[in-house]
Design a protein around this motif. Structure first.
Motif, mmCIF file in Angstrom:
data_model
loop_
_atom_site.group_PDB
_atom_site.id
_atom_site.type_symbol
_atom_site.label_atom_id
_atom_site.label_comp_id
_atom_site.label_asym_id
_atom_site.label_seq_id
_atom_site.Cartn_x
_atom_site.Cartn_y
_atom_site.Cartn_z
ATOM 1 N N UNK A 104 -14.196 1.887 -5.246
ATOM 2 C CA UNK A 104 -15.342 1.082 -4.839
ATOM 3 C C UNK A 104 -15.954 1.632 -3.569
ATOM 4 N N UNK A 105 -16.647 0.737 -2.829
ATOM 5 C CA UNK A 105 -17.310 1.115 -1.589
ATOM 6 C C UNK A 105 -16.968 0.116 -0.493
ATOM 7 N N UNK A 106 -16.916 0.578 0.735
ATOM 8 C CA UNK A 106 -16.469 -0.270 1.837
ATOM 9 C C UNK A 106 -17.592 -1.140 2.388
ATOM 10 N N UNK A 107 -17.197 -2.282 2.933
ATOM 11 C CA UNK A 107 -18.108 -3.211 3.614
ATOM 12 C C UNK A 107 -17.440 -3.580 4.931
ATOM 13 N N UNK A 108 -18.242 -3.927 5.917
ATOM 14 C CA UNK A 108 -17.646 -4.360 7.172
ATOM 15 C C UNK A 108 -17.052 -3.186 7.913
ATOM 16 N N UNK A 109 -15.855 -3.327 8.390
ATOM 17 C CA UNK A 109 -15.227 -2.274 9.184
ATOM 18 C C UNK A 109 -14.505 -1.279 8.287
ATOM 19 N N UNK A 110 -14.411 -0.048 8.745
ATOM 20 C CA UNK A 110 -13.576 0.943 8.056
ATOM 21 C C UNK A 110 -12.124 0.651 8.376
ATOM 22 N N UNK A 111 -11.241 1.092 7.506
ATOM 23 C CA UNK A 111 -9.822 0.901 7.776
ATOM 24 C C UNK A 111 -9.030 0.578 6.541
ATOM 25 N N UNK A 112 -7.947 -0.170 6.746
ATOM 26 C CA UNK A 112 -6.990 -0.475 5.684
ATOM 27 C C UNK A 112 -6.519 -1.910 5.835
ATOM 28 N N UNK A 113 -6.385 -2.602 4.714
ATOM 29 C CA UNK A 113 -5.901 -3.986 4.730
ATOM 30 C C UNK A 113 -4.914 -4.196 3.593
ATOM 31 N N UNK A 114 -3.805 -4.873 3.930
ATOM 32 C CA UNK A 114 -2.739 -5.132 2.954
ATOM 33 C C UNK A 114 -2.629 -6.628 2.666
ATOM 34 N N UNK A 115 -2.056 -6.966 1.530
ATOM 35 C CA UNK A 115 -1.782 -8.358 1.200
ATOM 36 C C UNK A 115 -1.502 -8.523 -0.276
ATOM 37 N N UNK A 116 -1.121 -9.734 -0.655
ATOM 38 C CA UNK A 116 -0.969 -10.032 -2.078
ATOM 39 C C UNK A 116 -2.349 -10.270 -2.654
ATOM 40 N N UNK A 117 -2.685 -9.588 -3.741
ATOM 41 C CA UNK A 117 -4.015 -9.764 -4.319
ATOM 42 C C UNK A 117 -4.035 -10.993 -5.221
ATOM 43 N N UNK A 118 -5.068 -11.810 -5.051
ATOM 44 C CA UNK A 118 -5.234 -12.994 -5.884
ATOM 45 C C UNK A 118 -6.721 -13.173 -6.158
ATOM 46 N N UNK A 119 -7.058 -13.975 -7.163
ATOM 47 C CA UNK A 119 -8.471 -14.149 -7.490
ATOM 48 C C UNK A 119 -8.856 -15.621 -7.487
ATOM 49 N N UNK A 120 -10.104 -15.857 -7.056
ATOM 50 C CA UNK A 120 -10.661 -17.202 -7.003
ATOM 51 C C UNK A 120 -11.826 -17.278 -7.981
ATOM 52 N N UNK A 121 -11.835 -18.314 -8.828
ATOM 53 C CA UNK A 121 -12.837 -18.436 -9.882
ATOM 54 C C UNK A 121 -14.037 -19.286 -9.479
ATOM 55 N N UNK A 122 -14.137 -19.680 -8.218
ATOM 56 C CA UNK A 122 -15.261 -20.498 -7.765
ATOM 57 C C UNK A 122 -16.570 -19.723 -7.767
ATOM 58 N N UNK A 123 -17.652 -20.407 -8.084
ATOM 59 C CA UNK A 123 -18.975 -19.785 -8.106
ATOM 60 C C UNK A 123 -19.713 -19.941 -6.773
ATOM 61 N N UNK A 124 -19.172 -20.725 -5.876
ATOM 62 C CA UNK A 124 -19.795 -20.918 -4.566
ATOM 63 C C UNK A 124 -18.704 -21.245 -3.552
ATOM 64 N N UNK A 125 -19.100 -21.373 -2.280
ATOM 65 C CA UNK A 125 -18.131 -21.748 -1.253
ATOM 66 C C UNK A 125 -17.309 -20.609 -0.705
ATOM 67 N N UNK A 126 -17.873 -19.372 -0.706
ATOM 68 C CA UNK A 126 -17.056 -18.240 -0.268
ATOM 69 C C UNK A 126 -16.639 -18.333 1.192
ATOM 70 N N UNK A 127 -17.497 -18.884 2.059
ATOM 71 C CA UNK A 127 -17.123 -18.945 3.479
ATOM 72 C C UNK A 127 -15.967 -19.910 3.710
ATOM 73 N N UNK A 128 -15.974 -21.045 2.999
ATOM 74 C CA UNK A 128 -14.863 -21.982 3.104
ATOM 75 C C UNK A 128 -13.561 -21.351 2.612
ATOM 76 N N UNK A 129 -13.662 -20.567 1.537
ATOM 77 C CA UNK A 129 -12.486 -19.878 0.994
ATOM 78 C C UNK A 129 -11.947 -18.858 1.992
ATOM 79 N N UNK A 130 -12.836 -18.055 2.555
ATOM 80 C CA UNK A 130 -12.393 -16.992 3.464
ATOM 81 C C UNK A 130 -11.724 -17.547 4.722
ATOM 82 N N UNK A 131 -12.096 -18.769 5.124
ATOM 83 C CA UNK A 131 -11.540 -19.358 6.351
ATOM 84 C C UNK A 131 -10.428 -20.371 6.069
ATOM 85 N N UNK A 132 -10.032 -20.513 4.829
ATOM 86 C CA UNK A 132 -8.955 -21.434 4.450
ATOM 87 C C UNK A 132 -7.609 -20.835 4.872
ATOM 88 N N UNK A 133 -6.850 -21.501 5.760
ATOM 89 C CA UNK A 133 -5.558 -20.961 6.212
ATOM 90 C C UNK A 133 -4.564 -20.707 5.078
#
Length: 368
Positions: free
Chosen positions: A21-50
Protein backbone atom coordinates in the motif's frame (compact mmCIF):
# COMPACT_ATOMS: atom_id res chain seq x y z
CA UNK A 1 -8.08 18.97 -4.72
CA UNK A 2 -5.09 18.25 -2.55
CA UNK A 3 -2.57 15.77 -3.89
CA UNK A 4 0.30 14.35 -1.94
CA UNK A 5 3.00 11.97 -3.10
CA UNK A 6 2.77 8.93 -0.84
CA UNK A 7 5.58 6.56 -0.03
CA UNK A 8 5.31 2.85 -0.57
CA UNK A 9 4.41 0.91 2.56
CA UNK A 10 3.55 -2.66 3.47
CA UNK A 11 1.33 -4.61 5.79
CA UNK A 12 3.08 -7.76 7.01
CA UNK A 13 1.13 -10.38 8.94
CA UNK A 14 2.74 -12.69 11.50
CA UNK A 15 2.41 -15.67 9.17
CA UNK A 16 4.45 -13.90 6.49
CA UNK A 17 1.59 -12.71 4.29
CA UNK A 18 2.30 -9.32 2.67
CA UNK A 19 -0.04 -6.62 1.35
CA UNK A 20 1.30 -3.54 -0.42
CA UNK A 21 0.00 0.00 0.00
CA UNK A 22 0.97 3.63 0.56
CA UNK A 23 1.82 5.51 3.74
CA UNK A 24 -0.21 8.25 5.43
CA UNK A 25 0.77 10.46 8.31
CA UNK A 26 4.25 9.84 9.65
CA UNK A 27 6.83 7.51 8.15
CA UNK A 28 7.92 4.61 10.28
CA UNK A 29 6.73 1.29 11.66
CA UNK A 30 3.81 0.26 13.85
CA UNK A 31 3.07 -3.11 15.46
CA UNK A 32 -0.06 -4.63 16.97
CA UNK A 33 -2.75 -7.25 16.66
CA UNK A 34 -4.66 -6.60 13.45
CA UNK A 35 -8.43 -6.41 13.75
CA UNK A 36 -11.23 -5.03 11.61
CA UNK A 37 -14.18 -2.76 12.34
CA UNK A 38 -17.32 -3.00 10.18
CA UNK A 39 -18.75 0.43 11.07
CA UNK A 40 -19.59 2.80 8.23
CA UNK A 41 -19.03 5.93 10.32
CA UNK A 42 -17.51 7.08 13.61
CA UNK A 43 -13.84 6.57 12.74
CA UNK A 44 -12.59 9.24 15.15
CA UNK A 45 -14.45 7.70 18.08
CA UNK A 46 -13.01 4.30 17.14
CA UNK A 47 -9.44 5.59 16.85
CA UNK A 48 -9.63 7.20 20.32
CA UNK A 49 -11.37 4.28 22.06
CA UNK A 50 -8.98 2.96 24.78
CA UNK A 51 -10.26 -0.58 24.14
CA UNK A 52 -8.31 -0.56 20.86
CA UNK A 53 -4.95 0.10 22.50
CA UNK A 54 -2.29 -2.22 21.08
CA UNK A 55 -4.18 -2.99 17.89
CA UNK A 56 -3.78 -2.14 14.22
CA UNK A 57 -7.21 -1.05 13.03
CA UNK A 58 -8.41 -2.17 9.61
CA UNK A 59 -11.52 -0.28 8.48
CA UNK A 60 -13.93 -2.06 6.14
CA UNK A 61 -15.60 1.20 5.07
CA UNK A 62 -14.00 2.10 1.73
CA UNK A 63 -13.57 5.81 2.58
CA UNK A 64 -11.80 7.13 5.67
CA UNK A 65 -11.19 10.79 6.46
CA UNK A 66 -13.89 12.22 4.18
CA UNK A 67 -15.61 14.18 6.98
CA UNK A 68 -12.48 15.30 8.82
CA UNK A 69 -12.23 15.44 12.60
CA UNK A 70 -14.03 17.25 15.39
CA UNK A 71 -12.93 17.89 18.99
CA UNK A 72 -16.30 16.65 20.28
CA UNK A 73 -15.92 13.20 18.74
CA UNK A 74 -13.15 11.71 20.85
CA UNK A 75 -13.50 8.97 23.47
CA UNK A 76 -10.21 9.67 25.27
CA UNK A 77 -7.41 12.23 25.35
CA UNK A 78 -5.50 10.78 22.37
CA UNK A 79 -5.50 8.25 19.54
CA UNK A 80 -5.28 4.77 21.04
CA UNK A 81 -4.91 2.47 18.02
CA UNK A 82 -1.35 1.45 17.11
CA UNK A 83 -1.93 2.21 13.44
CA UNK A 84 -4.53 2.34 10.66
CA UNK A 85 -5.03 0.16 7.59
CA UNK A 86 -7.59 1.40 5.03
CA UNK A 87 -8.61 1.32 1.38
CA UNK A 88 -9.20 4.95 0.33
CA UNK A 89 -7.89 7.78 2.49
CA UNK A 90 -9.41 11.24 1.98
CA UNK A 91 -6.86 14.04 2.32
CA UNK A 92 -9.73 16.45 1.65
CA UNK A 93 -12.79 16.62 3.86
CA UNK A 94 -16.24 18.15 3.57
CA UNK A 95 -18.17 18.88 6.74
CA UNK A 96 -19.22 22.27 8.03
CA UNK A 97 -18.23 21.70 11.66
CA UNK A 98 -15.00 19.78 11.02
CA UNK A 99 -12.00 21.22 12.88
CA UNK A 100 -9.37 19.82 10.53
CA UNK A 101 -8.25 16.92 8.37
CA UNK A 102 -7.68 13.37 9.53
CA UNK A 103 -4.23 13.53 7.93
CA UNK A 104 -3.17 16.44 10.16
CA UNK A 105 -4.74 14.72 13.14
CA UNK A 106 -2.58 11.65 12.50
CA UNK A 107 0.55 13.76 11.98
CA UNK A 108 -0.04 15.67 15.23
CA UNK A 109 -0.40 12.38 17.12
CA UNK A 110 2.51 10.73 15.28
CA UNK A 111 0.33 7.87 14.03
CA UNK A 112 1.47 5.50 11.30
CA UNK A 113 -1.17 4.58 8.71
CA UNK A 114 -1.35 2.81 5.36
CA UNK A 115 -3.89 3.15 2.53
CA UNK A 116 -4.53 1.64 -0.93
CA UNK A 117 -4.71 -1.78 0.70
CA UNK A 118 -7.12 -4.40 -0.62
CA UNK A 119 -9.02 -4.39 2.67
CA UNK A 120 -11.57 -6.97 1.49
CA UNK A 121 -8.75 -9.41 0.83
CA UNK A 122 -7.18 -8.73 4.26
CA UNK A 123 -10.50 -9.12 6.10
CA UNK A 124 -11.27 -12.34 4.24
CA UNK A 125 -7.82 -13.67 5.11
CA UNK A 126 -7.80 -12.90 8.83
CA UNK A 127 -11.46 -13.91 9.15
CA UNK A 128 -10.35 -17.39 8.07
CA UNK A 129 -6.94 -17.49 9.73
CA UNK A 130 -7.89 -15.60 12.90
CA UNK A 131 -6.59 -12.45 14.57
CA UNK A 132 -2.79 -12.24 14.57
CA UNK A 133 -0.01 -9.75 15.15
CA UNK A 134 1.05 -7.60 12.23
CA UNK A 135 3.21 -4.63 11.28
CA UNK A 136 2.73 -1.69 8.92
CA UNK A 137 5.85 0.11 7.77
CA UNK A 138 7.54 2.38 5.23
CA UNK A 139 10.62 0.25 5.85
CA UNK A 140 10.51 -2.33 3.05
CA UNK A 141 13.16 -4.64 4.56
CA UNK A 142 10.90 -7.68 4.95
CA UNK A 143 13.34 -9.88 6.84
CA UNK A 144 14.05 -7.18 9.40
CA UNK A 145 10.33 -6.60 9.96
CA UNK A 146 9.70 -10.34 10.34
CA UNK A 147 12.38 -10.53 13.02
CA UNK A 148 10.93 -7.54 14.90
CA UNK A 149 7.43 -8.96 14.63
CA UNK A 150 8.46 -12.10 16.52
CA UNK A 151 9.13 -9.95 19.61
CA UNK A 152 5.62 -8.46 19.74
CA UNK A 153 3.68 -10.09 22.62
CA UNK A 154 0.54 -12.08 21.94
CA UNK A 155 -2.74 -10.58 23.15
CA UNK A 156 -3.41 -13.70 25.24
CA UNK A 157 -2.31 -12.88 28.77
CA UNK A 158 -1.43 -9.29 27.86
CA UNK A 159 -2.35 -6.67 30.48
CA UNK A 160 -3.01 -3.32 28.80
CA UNK A 161 -5.46 -1.58 31.14
CA UNK A 162 -2.58 0.07 33.02
CA UNK A 163 -1.46 1.72 29.74
CA UNK A 164 -4.73 3.62 29.28
CA UNK A 165 -6.14 4.06 32.79
CA UNK A 166 -6.07 7.43 34.52
CA UNK A 167 -3.07 8.00 36.77
CA UNK A 168 -5.06 10.01 39.28
CA UNK A 169 -8.65 10.03 40.47
CA UNK A 170 -10.95 12.68 38.99
CA UNK A 171 -14.61 13.68 39.09
CA UNK A 172 -17.16 13.95 36.30
CA UNK A 173 -20.64 15.51 36.37
CA UNK A 174 -22.58 17.68 38.80
CA UNK A 175 -21.49 17.25 42.42
CA UNK A 176 -25.06 17.99 43.50
CA UNK A 177 -26.46 15.15 41.36
CA UNK A 178 -28.71 12.66 43.20
CA UNK A 179 -26.46 9.62 42.66
CA UNK A 180 -22.77 9.04 43.32
CA UNK A 181 -20.86 6.43 41.33
CA UNK A 182 -17.41 4.97 41.90
CA UNK A 183 -16.05 3.96 38.48
CA UNK A 184 -12.97 1.80 37.95
CA UNK A 185 -11.12 3.03 34.87
CA UNK A 186 -9.64 0.08 33.00
CA UNK A 187 -10.02 1.95 29.70
CA UNK A 188 -13.17 4.03 30.13
CA UNK A 189 -14.79 5.87 27.22
CA UNK A 190 -15.93 9.47 27.67
CA UNK A 191 -19.45 8.72 26.45
CA UNK A 192 -19.95 6.27 29.32
CA UNK A 193 -19.31 9.15 31.72
CA UNK A 194 -21.65 11.39 29.72
CA UNK A 195 -24.35 8.70 29.74
CA UNK A 196 -24.15 8.34 33.52
CA UNK A 197 -23.95 12.08 34.18
CA UNK A 198 -27.06 12.90 32.16
CA UNK A 199 -28.95 10.38 34.31
CA UNK A 200 -28.15 12.25 37.48
CA UNK A 201 -24.81 10.70 38.43
CA UNK A 202 -21.74 12.34 39.92
CA UNK A 203 -18.84 10.02 39.12
CA UNK A 204 -15.47 9.59 40.78
CA UNK A 205 -13.13 7.79 38.40
CA UNK A 206 -10.36 5.64 39.88
CA UNK A 207 -7.14 4.14 38.42
CA UNK A 208 -7.13 0.48 37.34
CA UNK A 209 -5.34 -0.80 40.48
CA UNK A 210 -7.52 0.96 43.07
CA UNK A 211 -8.73 -1.10 46.04
CA UNK A 212 -12.35 -1.53 47.06
CA UNK A 213 -11.73 0.41 50.28
CA UNK A 214 -10.52 3.42 48.30
CA UNK A 215 -13.59 3.28 46.06
CA UNK A 216 -15.87 2.74 49.05
CA UNK A 217 -14.52 5.86 50.78
CA UNK A 218 -16.43 8.00 48.25
CA UNK A 219 -19.61 6.55 49.78
CA UNK A 220 -21.11 5.83 46.36
CA UNK A 221 -24.63 4.66 45.55
CA UNK A 222 -23.30 2.33 42.86
CA UNK A 223 -20.14 0.94 41.27
CA UNK A 224 -19.10 0.73 37.63
CA UNK A 225 -16.40 -1.38 35.91
CA UNK A 226 -15.41 0.05 32.53
CA UNK A 227 -14.45 -1.22 29.12
CA UNK A 228 -10.77 -1.50 28.21
CA UNK A 229 -8.07 -3.27 26.18
CA UNK A 230 -6.20 -6.54 26.49
CA UNK A 231 -6.76 -9.76 28.38
CA UNK A 232 -8.81 -9.43 31.60
CA UNK A 233 -7.09 -12.40 33.26
CA UNK A 234 -4.09 -10.42 34.63
CA UNK A 235 -6.38 -7.80 36.23
CA UNK A 236 -6.33 -9.39 39.69
CA UNK A 237 -6.88 -6.11 41.55
CA UNK A 238 -10.01 -5.36 39.52
CA UNK A 239 -11.29 -8.88 40.12
CA UNK A 240 -10.84 -8.41 43.88
CA UNK A 241 -12.78 -5.16 43.68
CA UNK A 242 -15.62 -6.94 41.87
CA UNK A 243 -15.63 -9.75 44.44
CA UNK A 244 -15.97 -7.34 47.35
CA UNK A 245 -18.73 -5.29 45.70
CA UNK A 246 -20.69 -8.46 44.97
CA UNK A 247 -20.05 -9.84 48.45
CA UNK A 248 -21.64 -6.74 49.95
CA UNK A 249 -24.48 -6.83 47.39
CA UNK A 250 -23.88 -3.25 46.21
CA UNK A 251 -25.19 -2.08 42.81
CA UNK A 252 -22.64 -3.05 40.15
CA UNK A 253 -22.66 -2.54 36.37
CA UNK A 254 -19.90 -3.75 34.04
CA UNK A 255 -19.31 -3.10 30.35
CA UNK A 256 -17.01 -5.03 28.00
CA UNK A 257 -13.72 -5.64 29.90
CA UNK A 258 -15.57 -4.89 33.14
CA UNK A 259 -18.11 -7.57 32.20
CA UNK A 260 -15.27 -10.06 31.76
CA UNK A 261 -13.70 -9.03 35.08
CA UNK A 262 -17.02 -9.78 36.83
CA UNK A 263 -17.05 -13.21 35.22
CA UNK A 264 -13.49 -14.02 36.32
CA UNK A 265 -14.24 -12.77 39.84
CA UNK A 266 -16.88 -15.51 40.02
CA UNK A 267 -14.76 -18.30 38.56
CA UNK A 268 -16.37 -18.11 35.11
CA UNK A 269 -14.02 -18.73 32.20
CA UNK A 270 -13.28 -16.28 29.41
CA UNK A 271 -11.54 -17.10 26.14
CA UNK A 272 -9.98 -15.33 23.17
CA UNK A 273 -12.18 -15.32 20.10
CA UNK A 274 -11.08 -16.32 16.60
CA UNK A 275 -11.68 -12.75 15.43
CA UNK A 276 -13.82 -10.88 17.91
CA UNK A 277 -16.71 -8.47 17.38
CA UNK A 278 -15.97 -4.91 16.25
CA UNK A 279 -18.53 -2.66 14.63
CA UNK A 280 -21.79 -0.80 15.12
CA UNK A 281 -24.24 -3.23 13.54
CA UNK A 282 -24.09 -6.31 15.76
CA UNK A 283 -27.47 -7.97 16.47
CA UNK A 284 -28.20 -8.97 20.06
CA UNK A 285 -31.28 -10.57 21.59
CA UNK A 286 -32.47 -9.59 25.05
CA UNK A 287 -33.53 -12.94 26.54
CA UNK A 288 -35.56 -11.26 29.29
CA UNK A 289 -37.74 -9.13 27.00
CA UNK A 290 -37.44 -11.11 23.78
CA UNK A 291 -36.52 -7.94 21.89
CA UNK A 292 -33.68 -7.51 19.44
CA UNK A 293 -31.06 -4.77 19.60
CA UNK A 294 -28.53 -3.46 17.11
CA UNK A 295 -25.40 -2.79 19.12
CA UNK A 296 -21.92 -1.31 19.07
CA UNK A 297 -19.25 -3.89 19.95
CA UNK A 298 -15.49 -4.02 20.37
CA UNK A 299 -13.96 -7.09 22.00
CA UNK A 300 -11.55 -9.90 21.24
CA UNK A 301 -12.26 -11.92 24.40
CA UNK A 302 -15.63 -13.25 25.50
CA UNK A 303 -17.21 -14.88 28.56
CA UNK A 304 -17.98 -18.57 28.16
CA UNK A 305 -21.71 -18.99 27.62
CA UNK A 306 -21.57 -22.62 28.75
CA UNK A 307 -19.84 -21.65 32.01
CA UNK A 308 -22.53 -19.05 32.78
CA UNK A 309 -25.27 -21.58 32.05
CA UNK A 310 -23.71 -23.95 34.60
CA UNK A 311 -23.13 -21.31 37.28
CA UNK A 312 -25.86 -21.45 39.95
CA UNK A 313 -25.71 -17.70 40.71
CA UNK A 314 -25.87 -16.33 37.16
CA UNK A 315 -28.33 -16.19 34.29
CA UNK A 316 -27.87 -15.13 30.68
CA UNK A 317 -29.66 -11.92 29.71
CA UNK A 318 -28.35 -11.30 26.17
CA UNK A 319 -26.92 -13.37 23.31
CA UNK A 320 -25.19 -12.35 20.10
CA UNK A 321 -27.36 -13.50 17.20
CA UNK A 322 -24.53 -13.98 14.70
CA UNK A 323 -22.65 -16.65 16.64
CA UNK A 324 -24.73 -17.32 19.79
CA UNK A 325 -21.97 -16.06 22.10
CA UNK A 326 -22.75 -14.51 25.47
CA UNK A 327 -23.58 -10.79 25.29
CA UNK A 328 -24.99 -10.13 28.78
CA UNK A 329 -25.55 -11.71 32.20
CA UNK A 330 -26.85 -10.92 35.67
CA UNK A 331 -26.63 -12.43 39.11
CA UNK A 332 -29.78 -14.03 40.50
CA UNK A 333 -29.42 -12.97 44.12
CA UNK A 334 -27.07 -9.99 43.89
CA UNK A 335 -27.40 -6.46 42.52
CA UNK A 336 -24.99 -7.07 39.64
CA UNK A 337 -25.32 -7.18 35.86
CA UNK A 338 -23.04 -6.68 32.87
CA UNK A 339 -22.91 -6.69 29.08
CA UNK A 340 -20.23 -7.47 26.54
CA UNK A 341 -21.20 -4.67 24.15
CA UNK A 342 -21.36 -0.85 24.37
CA UNK A 343 -24.72 0.68 25.37
CA UNK A 344 -23.14 4.15 25.29
CA UNK A 345 -22.48 3.55 21.55
CA UNK A 346 -20.37 6.48 20.24
CA UNK A 347 -20.27 5.49 17.49
CA UNK A 348 -23.32 3.36 17.00
CA UNK A 349 -27.04 2.90 17.61
CA UNK A 350 -28.74 3.70 20.90
CA UNK A 351 -30.89 0.57 21.17
CA UNK A 352 -29.13 -0.49 24.36
CA UNK A 353 -28.98 2.85 26.20
CA UNK A 354 -31.76 1.57 28.50
CA UNK A 355 -29.08 -0.37 30.38
CA UNK A 356 -27.92 2.84 32.03
CA UNK A 357 -31.52 3.44 33.13
CA UNK A 358 -31.58 -0.11 34.49
CA UNK A 359 -28.46 0.65 36.53
CA UNK A 360 -30.15 3.73 38.00
CA UNK A 361 -33.25 1.69 38.85
CA UNK A 362 -31.02 -0.87 40.61
CA UNK A 363 -29.46 1.96 42.62
CA UNK A 364 -32.89 3.33 43.55
CA UNK A 365 -33.98 -0.13 44.67
CA UNK A 366 -30.86 -0.56 46.77
CA UNK A 367 -31.27 2.83 48.46
CA UNK A 368 -34.90 2.14 49.32
Amino acid sequence: MKYKQQKKAILLLADGTIFEGKSIGTDGTAFGEICYNTGMTGYQEVFTDPSYFGQLMLTTNAHIGNYGVNDDEVESDSIKISGLVCKNFSFNYSRVNAKGSLENYFENENLMAISDIDTRAVVSYIRDKGAMNAVISTNLDIESLKEQLTTVPDMNGLELASKVSTKNTYFYGDEDAPYKISALDIGIKKNILRSLAKRGCYIKVFPYNTTFKEMEAFNPDGYFLSNGPGDPSPLKDAQEVAKEIIKQNLPLFGICLGHQVIALANGIEIYKMHNGHRGINHPVKNIITGKGEITSQNHGFVVSKEAVEKHPDFEITHVHLNDDTLAGMRMKNKNCFSVQYHPEASPGPHDASYLFDQFIENIKGSKS
